[in-house]
Design an enzyme around this catalytic site. Sequence first.
Site, PDB file in Angstrom:
ATOM      1  CG  HIS A 157      -2.096  -0.682   1.146  1.00  0.00           C
ATOM      2  ND1 HIS A 157      -2.444  -1.429   2.359  1.00  0.00           N
ATOM      3  CD2 HIS A 157      -3.081  -0.963   0.297  1.00  0.00           C
ATOM      4  CE1 HIS A 157      -3.690  -2.046   2.229  1.00  0.00           C
ATOM      5  NE2 HIS A 157      -3.864  -1.891   0.792  1.00  0.00           N
ATOM      6  CB  CYS A 251      -2.610   0.402   8.580  1.00  0.00           C
ATOM      7  SG  CYS A 251      -0.949   0.152   7.605  1.00  0.00           S
TER       8      CYS A 251
HETATM    9  N1  ARG Z   1      -3.754  -7.060   6.778  1.00  0.00           N
HETATM   10  C1  ARG Z   1      -4.136  -6.025   5.796  1.00  0.00           C
HETATM   11  C2  ARG Z   1      -4.075  -6.140   4.419  1.00  0.00           C
HETATM   12  O1  ARG Z   1      -3.324  -6.516   3.996  1.00  0.00           O
HETATM   13  C3  ARG Z   1      -3.238  -4.834   6.277  1.00  0.00           C
HETATM   14  C4  ARG Z   1      -3.783  -3.525   5.765  1.00  0.00           C
HETATM   15  C5  ARG Z   1      -2.817  -2.474   6.067  1.00  0.00           C
HETATM   16  N2  ARG Z   1      -3.250  -1.050   5.828  1.00  0.00           N
HETATM   17  C6  ARG Z   1      -2.715  -0.206   5.494  1.00  0.00           C
HETATM   18  N3  ARG Z   1      -3.260   1.038   5.127  1.00  0.00           N
HETATM   19  N4  ARG Z   1      -1.464  -0.279   4.523  1.00  0.00           N
HETATM   20  O2  ARG Z   1      -5.060  -5.375   3.687  1.00  0.00           O
END
Ligand code: ARG
Length: 262
Positions: A157, A251
């Site tokens: 991300h 996150c």
């Molecule tokens: N386990 C989650 C996923 O893979 C983690 C999300 C992390 N969020 C972020 N904004 N980077 O979607």
Amino acid sequence: MCEPAYFDVVYAINPWMDTAVRPDPRAALAEWKYLHDVFVDLGHQVELIEPRPGLLDMVFAANAAVVRDGAVLVANFRVGQRRAEAAAYHDWFAARGWTKLSQAKCVNEGQGDFLSVGGRVVAGSGFRSEPAGGDEVADYFGCPVVKVSLTDPRFYHLDTAFAVLDETTVMYYPGAFTPQSRELLREQFPDAIIATEPDAVDFGLNAVSDGRHVVLSARAGRLRAVLREAGYEPIGVDVTELLKGGGGVRCCTLDLGDPVAG
Ligand code: ARG
């Protein structure tokens, strides 16, 4: 924010997740609560959404929507395990009277991939949100969008490799982006703080800044020193358990913007 009441790692949708390394529920809750209290102590108004059973990643509220100037574009998750979060967040906004509210048609994982920097939005794609999601964001919010591509699966991300410090200043790890995107970032943000691979691996770029205080993973010691040197006040928090899900400070935080706009 969303309390990690049901947070767990029983599937792996990013390289940080290993179903053999499950989070300790009490420790995860304590970490999250500490982060929550840091925001409150800094004077932020923190809104909560009720966690839903079965939505194990709902704690990562950043992914739920893009929010700008009181308008909300609810996420359209790539990953099936998270898709039902969108309705929960849509309901939350609707119940509180946010009227400019729609769900994204393109794959869009909210503020995980779309970050406002002053008047523009930086849009990341490559692993989760799709490139066309950036065009949809530009249309919906009527703002310029800078589209960049992520290449390193650890930084899946945008908010794992790029953080907004204030209206004009950002910090990022160039190695997470394609050469063309690196060039674009250099042009757009000539004064950026350049992070190293260890800073990013420590989740130091998964940060929340109010323009002065920067809340980030306590592990990112070098980056904290760099921020202090640059005139910011870094606040390190422990995200050991949350990191088992591939998430950190940013996150866990969906930025709703100025309360008067909402
Ligand atoms: N386990 C989650 C996923 O893979 C983690 C999300 C992390 N969020 C972020 N904004 N980077 O979607």
